[in-house]
Design a protein around this motif. Structure first.
Motif, PDB file in Angstrom:
ATOM      1  N   GLN A 348      -0.491  10.798   0.063  1.00 15.16           N
ATOM      2  CA  GLN A 348      -0.841  10.262   1.376  1.00 15.16           C
ATOM      3  C   GLN A 348      -2.341  10.136   1.554  1.00 15.16           C
ATOM      4  O   GLN A 348      -2.813   9.310   2.321  1.00 15.16           O
ATOM      5  N   LYS A 349      -3.093  10.987   0.851  1.00 14.72           N
ATOM      6  CA  LYS A 349      -4.546  10.917   1.008  1.00 14.72           C
ATOM      7  C   LYS A 349      -5.132   9.882   0.062  1.00 14.72           C
ATOM      8  O   LYS A 349      -5.816   8.965   0.477  1.00 14.72           O
ATOM      9  N   ARG A 350      -4.839  10.036  -1.223  1.00 17.10           N
ATOM     10  CA  ARG A 350      -5.455   9.174  -2.219  1.00 17.10           C
ATOM     11  C   ARG A 350      -4.566   8.012  -2.644  1.00 17.10           C
ATOM     12  O   ARG A 350      -5.026   6.991  -3.102  1.00 17.10           O
ATOM     13  N   GLY A 351      -3.254   8.229  -2.529  1.00 20.72           N
ATOM     14  CA  GLY A 351      -2.347   7.286  -3.164  1.00 20.72           C
ATOM     15  C   GLY A 351      -2.103   6.018  -2.385  1.00 20.72           C
ATOM     16  O   GLY A 351      -2.037   4.939  -2.964  1.00 20.72           O
ATOM     17  N   LEU A 352      -1.954   6.142  -1.076  1.00 24.27           N
ATOM     18  CA  LEU A 352      -1.511   4.996  -0.304  1.00 24.27           C
ATOM     19  C   LEU A 352      -2.341   4.821   0.952  1.00 24.27           C
ATOM     20  O   LEU A 352      -2.834   5.779   1.526  1.00 24.27           O
ATOM     21  N   VAL A 353      -2.455   3.564   1.355  1.00 26.43           N
ATOM     22  CA  VAL A 353      -2.916   3.268   2.709  1.00 26.43           C
ATOM     23  C   VAL A 353      -1.642   3.200   3.538  1.00 26.43           C
ATOM     24  O   VAL A 353      -0.895   2.232   3.463  1.00 26.43           O
ATOM     25  N   LEU A 354      -1.376   4.260   4.297  1.00 30.16           N
ATOM     26  CA  LEU A 354      -0.070   4.376   4.937  1.00 30.16           C
ATOM     27  C   LEU A 354       0.210   3.243   5.918  1.00 30.16           C
ATOM     28  O   LEU A 354       1.351   2.876   6.150  1.00 30.16           O
ATOM     29  N   GLU A 355      -0.860   2.677   6.499  1.00 28.06           N
ATOM     30  CA  GLU A 355      -0.669   1.596   7.468  1.00 28.06           C
ATOM     31  C   GLU A 355      -0.313   0.287   6.785  1.00 28.06           C
ATOM     32  O   GLU A 355       0.130  -0.651   7.440  1.00 28.06           O
ATOM     33  N   TYR A 356      -0.534   0.205   5.473  1.00 29.63           N
ATOM     34  CA  TYR A 356      -0.256  -1.031   4.754  1.00 29.63           C
ATOM     35  C   TYR A 356       1.208  -1.066   4.303  1.00 29.63           C
ATOM     36  O   TYR A 356       1.837  -0.028   4.102  1.00 29.63           O
ATOM     37  N   GLU A 360       1.216  -4.583   0.105  1.00 25.66           N
ATOM     38  CA  GLU A 360      -0.239  -4.467   0.189  1.00 25.66           C
ATOM     39  C   GLU A 360      -0.754  -3.284  -0.624  1.00 25.66           C
ATOM     40  O   GLU A 360      -1.835  -3.335  -1.197  1.00 25.66           O
ATOM     41  N   ASN A 361       0.037  -2.217  -0.665  1.00 29.23           N
ATOM     42  CA  ASN A 361      -0.381  -1.069  -1.464  1.00 29.23           C
ATOM     43  C   ASN A 361      -0.259  -1.328  -2.957  1.00 29.23           C
ATOM     44  O   ASN A 361      -1.038  -0.814  -3.745  1.00 29.23           O
ATOM     45  N   ILE A 363      -0.936  -3.934  -4.557  1.00 24.94           N
ATOM     46  CA  ILE A 363      -2.007  -4.746  -5.150  1.00 24.94           C
ATOM     47  C   ILE A 363      -3.386  -4.134  -4.955  1.00 24.94           C
ATOM     48  O   ILE A 363      -4.394  -4.750  -5.312  1.00 24.94           O
ATOM     49  N   ILE A 364      -3.468  -2.910  -4.452  1.00 23.25           N
ATOM     50  CA  ILE A 364      -4.792  -2.419  -4.039  1.00 23.25           C
ATOM     51  C   ILE A 364      -5.781  -2.360  -5.209  1.00 23.25           C
ATOM     52  O   ILE A 364      -6.980  -2.521  -5.009  1.00 23.25           O
TER      53      ILE A 364
ATOM     54  N   TYR B 234      -8.876  -7.624   3.507  1.00 27.19           N
ATOM     55  CA  TYR B 234      -7.940  -6.657   2.931  1.00 27.19           C
ATOM     56  C   TYR B 234      -8.658  -5.367   2.556  1.00 27.19           C
ATOM     57  O   TYR B 234      -8.220  -4.266   2.891  1.00 27.19           O
ATOM     58  N   PHE B 241      -8.497   2.120   7.236  1.00 29.34           N
ATOM     59  CA  PHE B 241      -7.279   2.916   7.403  1.00 29.34           C
ATOM     60  C   PHE B 241      -7.367   4.220   6.625  1.00 29.34           C
ATOM     61  O   PHE B 241      -7.013   5.281   7.127  1.00 29.34           O
ATOM     62  N   ASN B 242      -7.789   4.142   5.375  1.00 24.07           N
ATOM     63  CA  ASN B 242      -7.778   5.334   4.526  1.00 24.07           C
ATOM     64  C   ASN B 242      -8.800   5.163   3.423  1.00 24.07           C
ATOM     65  O   ASN B 242      -8.518   4.570   2.389  1.00 24.07           O
ATOM     66  N   ASP B 244     -10.129   7.271   1.436  1.00 25.86           N
ATOM     67  CA  ASP B 244      -9.860   7.986   0.181  1.00 25.86           C
ATOM     68  C   ASP B 244      -8.981   7.154  -0.743  1.00 25.86           C
ATOM     69  O   ASP B 244      -9.247   7.047  -1.938  1.00 25.86           O
ATOM     70  N   ALA B 245      -7.931   6.563  -0.160  1.00 29.53           N
ATOM     71  CA  ALA B 245      -7.031   5.753  -0.980  1.00 29.53           C
ATOM     72  C   ALA B 245      -7.749   4.481  -1.434  1.00 29.53           C
ATOM     73  O   ALA B 245      -7.551   4.026  -2.562  1.00 29.53           O
ATOM     74  N   PHE B 248      -9.951   5.376  -4.281  1.00 28.34           N
ATOM     75  CA  PHE B 248      -9.140   5.636  -5.461  1.00 28.34           C
ATOM     76  C   PHE B 248      -8.649   4.330  -6.075  1.00 28.34           C
ATOM     77  O   PHE B 248      -8.517   4.214  -7.289  1.00 28.34           O
ATOM     78  N   GLY B 249      -8.393   3.353  -5.216  1.00 29.63           N
ATOM     79  CA  GLY B 249      -7.935   2.063  -5.703  1.00 29.63           C
ATOM     80  C   GLY B 249      -9.051   1.186  -6.230  1.00 29.63           C
ATOM     81  O   GLY B 249      -8.824   0.034  -6.560  1.00 29.63           O
ATOM     82  N   ILE B 251     -11.942   0.317  -4.631  1.00 33.38           N
ATOM     83  CA  ILE B 251     -12.731  -0.437  -3.656  1.00 33.38           C
ATOM     84  C   ILE B 251     -14.026   0.332  -3.395  1.00 33.38           C
ATOM     85  O   ILE B 251     -14.009   1.545  -3.232  1.00 33.38           O
TER      86      ILE B 251
END
Lengths: 509, 367
Positions: A348-356, A360-361, A363-364, B234, B241-242, B244-245, B248-249, B251
């Protein structure tokens, strides 16, 4: 165990149905929990366990169905109503104020006071009494940010007891604990039921259910499958009831055929947030076609090692070679470009943008590349199509690539991350605690995925606190202790005790 | 789900607006004015004639743009309180470039706008850079940059070589830099004759009706496209939004912060340029903040940080400002009531839970 009283029903939920739009999260579920019993709710990620207890705790309002507490019908409008009826909940993600002390957190919202002035002395005394009574060892004056996760959990439990809870709901309590802390928790749960408390525990770790629970209700895809007496069933019975098919615990894999070296770490030094050396002279090698597992107790430099390998944190010195190129000092983008993909520890912190959305996640890491975008414009049809393919392939539920990631269950969030990282087709895949908080079905899936990567000739670095996982999945095991690899063994026929000793800092040589 | 009003952002906004007007009415009643009379004066002052409508749009234009600026920053996880300062810098730049750099109209207008956008961008990106490089909270830095902008403005405007004699403002910008519709022609004999023949257009030409509103709409569409359709949007939203993520991705979160503040600053700078080239035609010495940037925060909040929402909220705020200016001369009720209404609306919008609770209790009473 066996402290329950069959004549007294503490919690009874009848015909609970919970719909979110067209999604039926709970479908006519009945649940009966006796006083003094440990009742486990077992189910895959997204099966509806958390939804069910959230209705009990007043966080959700069921579409239909009734709840009875000690025989009395209660409408759980808000958590306050639930608390008033002696229900306490410890969430998977702790709700603590980090700079506050243990006692301050426990009494928050129910402060003891003398003429409007906070009476810390009395509060501390009351908290310590509770702590001793139930064997919940804490340091009352320590700040939350300085104590271990295990102690934070004890603080959460004390918080509910301090509010007079008789029925405790523990949501995946062991997901974040080390093996030793899990043993402590089991002791605490037994202490609690000894004194008449009732426990509802959500988990998908079968071993723990066997260790601690009296009864177990299995939920699959929103429906109750059965309630069983734990003593009468085996772990594999539970697993097949939960998943709906036979599950194998062993990871089937061929002998590895290591090739060229992909990752080589030489004498790496990294400092942690407090500027204290965390990784001190660590060296390791991972070859193509093999999985190197790193076993170790939490806090021995694993996090800092991963941060340095992924470019999140600067290393003090050393060398990290990927296919012979030094990647130390590159930013995360540059390291990704060296065909290194990582499944992070904290999804939840590093892995995903939860709002996306899922798409969208997905292709990040590649949103700037064709076909996902052209000249700065996103190409949504291509993004969705690609995401839809991965959602299918990796069995993400619900299978809707436009679904918002934050609403996915933990296991499905993890699947999205794994889908993304593996679809990068990396030379080196770093997996950090890849099955944290996942159910057996999902764990099996993740393990197979890692082995499949290996068999495709990729190098895999697995860092996990679960020794079973490291032994089952890896080809070689390196043991990390105080920022160094202190020993290395072949996983085949590895002796758990020997590794355990090295993890604790005991030398075997 | 049965009651969409209760849950949607739009529903909450509309209810908040009604509540704001209601509280305004209560206060008017309390201090001895007839709220119905006051609101009908206001309504008539907005919709009573084409000229009024034209003024309403002129009032709305700069705050739509500053609203977009704040909303863009919000969407990317930043709170741009510096719209005011970026506006000032943009307005000053427009006044100077509009007077000192003579050019043909077709070139001059875009040149002035681009210079102002650049100035606002640079001003905004200072805050972005400070945050990315040193971790300075953008709320603090933009507030301070507002004051630096104000005194920078006064330093230039009051400079003997720049100041228009006998005033505390710069020279009026050249005709070639104006975005006011037919500003020269409408005063010519030809134009006068046309105006006599067409009272509708005459009504409009009596106001400095200008292209600013069209520019603001274009900017809103552009912001919408950037946020929803581009890789830039994007990545900026992901950081918002985040972070940290996003990091990590792969950006670059530091450059994202700077880009985001630069775009937000550019929009506020454009607001300043539009106001100068379309209305004031000069930059004047400021004793205090004019408030266009701060009003932009209200616009962004009422518009739910949505670009189209900002256009509507800006029009609403502009209408209240213009219509409200008429209640004091007509019935003596204080103009400040407008600020109270706006403040109340923002307060209610910030409390969506309260509105949901009110709706629930109403339902229960009905049962």
């Amino acid at each position: 165990m066996n402290n329950y009283d069959f004549d007294q029903i503490a919690v009874e939920m009848k015909g609970i149905t919970q719909k979110f739009g067209s999604l039926v999260a709970n479908d006519n579920i009945d649940l009966t929990v006796h006083k003094g019993e440990v009742h486990a709710l077992l189910g895959e990620n997204g099966a509806g366990k958390t939804t069910l207890v959230n209705s009990l705790y007043g966080l959700y309002h069921p579409t239909s169905g009734d709840i009875f507490i000690n025989g009395e019908k209660v409408v759980m409008d808000t958590p306050n109503v639930a608390i008033g009826h002696g229900i306490g909940m410890v969430h998977q993600h702790f709700m603590l104020i980090k700079p506050f002390t243990v006692v301050e957190n426990i009494i928050l919202g129910k402060e003891t006071h003398k003429h409007g002035v906070l009476d810390m002395e009395r509060a501390t005394k009351e908290v310590m009494e509770l702590s001793e009574r139930y064997g919940l060892t804490i340091d009352p004056t320590a700040c939350i940010q300085d104590i271990t996760v295990g102690m934070q959990q004890r603080v959460e439990i004390l918080k509910t007891l301090y509010r007079g809870a008789d029925i405790l709901i523990l949501d995946e309590p062991t997901a974040v604990l080390t093996p030793q802390e899990i043993l402590d928790l089991i002791k605490i749960i037994n202490n609690l039921t000894d004194q008449g408390k009732t426990i509802i525990i959500i988990t998908h770790k079968l071993k723990e259910i066997k260790d601690v629970a009296d009864f177990c209700t299995i939920i699959r895809r929103g429906k109750k499958i059965d309630t069983v007496k734990v003593a009468d069933v085996s772990e594999s019975d539970l697993a097949s009831m939960m998943v709906g098919r036979e599950v194998s615990f062993k990871v089937d894999k061929e002998e590895s055929e290591p090739g060229d070296i992909v990752l080589e770490v030489n004498d790496l030094h990294v400092k942690d947030n407090r500027d204290i050396p965390a990784v001190e002279g660590l060296s390791l090698k991972v070859r193509r076609g093999e999985i190197l597992g790193i076993a170790g107790v939490d806090g021995n430099g694993q996090n800092e090692l991963v941060d340095a390998l992924t470019g999140i944190r600067k290393a003090e010195s050393g060398e990290v070679l990927v296919n012979g190129n030094n990647i130390l000092g590159l930013n995360p983008r540059g390291i990704l470009d060296h065909k290194v993909s990582t499944i992070p520890q904290d999804r939840q912190k590093r892995g995903l943008v939860l709002e996306y959305s899922i798409a969208e996640n997905i292709i990040i890491e590649n949103y700037k590349k064709a076909p996902f975008s052209r000249k700065g414009w996103l190409n949504f049809p291509a993004i969705r199509e690609y995401a839809r393919k991965l959602v299918k392939e990796f069995d993400v539920r619900p299978d809707d690539e436009n679904y918002i990631s934050g609403s996915l269950s933990g296991g499905n969030q993890q699947k999205v991350i794994i889908a993304r990282e593996i679809s990068n087709n990396p030379d080196l895949l770093i997996a950090v605690q890849p099955t944290r908080g996942l159910d057996v079905g999902a764990i099996e899936y993740v393990h197979k995925a890692l082995v499949a990567q290996r068999d495709k000739g990729k190098a895999v670095l697995l860092i996990s606190l679960e020794l079973d996982e490291v032994i089952n999945v890896s080809d070689r095991i390196g043991v990390i202790y105080e920022g160094k690899i202190v020993g290395e063994v072949k996983a085949e026929g590895a002796d758990e005790n020997e590794i355990g000793l090295m993890m604790a800092g005991g030398s075997n040589s | 789900m049965k009651n969409p009003l209760k849950n949607s952002a739009l529903g909450i906004t509309l209810i908040s607006i009604l509540l704001g007007l209601f509280v305004g009415a209560l206060i008017l009643l309390f201090i001895g004015y007839n709220p119905i009379e006051a609101y009908s004066v206001m309504l008539n002052g907005i919709f009573g004639s084409v000229r009024y409508l034209s003024w309403t749009i002129i009032y709305a234009t700069p705050i739509i743009l500053t609203g977009l600026s704040v909303a863009f920053a919000f969407k990317t996880g930043l709170f741009n309180i510096g719209a005011e300062g970026q506006y000032i810098v943009g307005a000053l730049t427009a006044a100077l470039v509009g007077y000192y750099v003579p050019m043909p109209t077709l070139l001059h207008i875009p040149f002035v706008l681009i210079c102002s956008i650049t100035a606002g961008s640079l001003w905004g990106s200072i805050a972005g850079y400070l945050k990315a490089r040193f971790g300075v909270n953008e709320v603090i830095s933009t507030i301070m940059l507002n004051w630096i902008a104000l005194y920078l403005n006064n330093f230039f405007v009051l400079n003997e070589k720049i100041k228009r004699p006998g005033s505390e403002a710069t020279n009026k910008i050249l005709d070639s830099a104006k975005i006011i519709f037919f500003d020269v022609w409408k005063k010519s004999p030809d134009g006068q004759a046309f105006r006599k023949a067409h009272p509708f257009f005459n009504d409009i030409f009596r106001t400095p009706a200008n292209a600013g509103f069209l520019i603001a709409i274009l900017a809103a569409v552009l912001v919408l496209l950037i946020l929803n359709k581009t890789t830039l949007g994007y990545s900026l939203k992901a950081v918002g939004f985040n972070k940290d993520a996003a990091e990590f991705g792969g950006i670059n979160i530091k450059s994202s912060m700077i880009s985001s503040m630069a775009i937000a600053g550019g929009l506020s700078g454009l607001a300043g340029a539009v106001q100068v080239t379309g209305f004031t035609r000069e930059a004047s010495a400021l004793a205090a903040m004019e408030g266009y940037g701060f009003e932009g925060i209200s616009v962004a909040l009422i518009g739910a940080n949505n670009p189209i929402g900002c256009v509507l909220a800006g029009l609403f705020y502009g209408a209240l400002k213009y219509g409200g200016s008429k209640i004091q001369p007509r019935i003596g009720a204080p103009y400040e009531i407008i600020s109270i209404i706006m403040g109340t609306i923002v307060l209610f919008i910030a409390m969506p839970k309260l509105i949901r609770m009110m709706k629930i209790t109403k339902k229960k009473e009905a049962e």
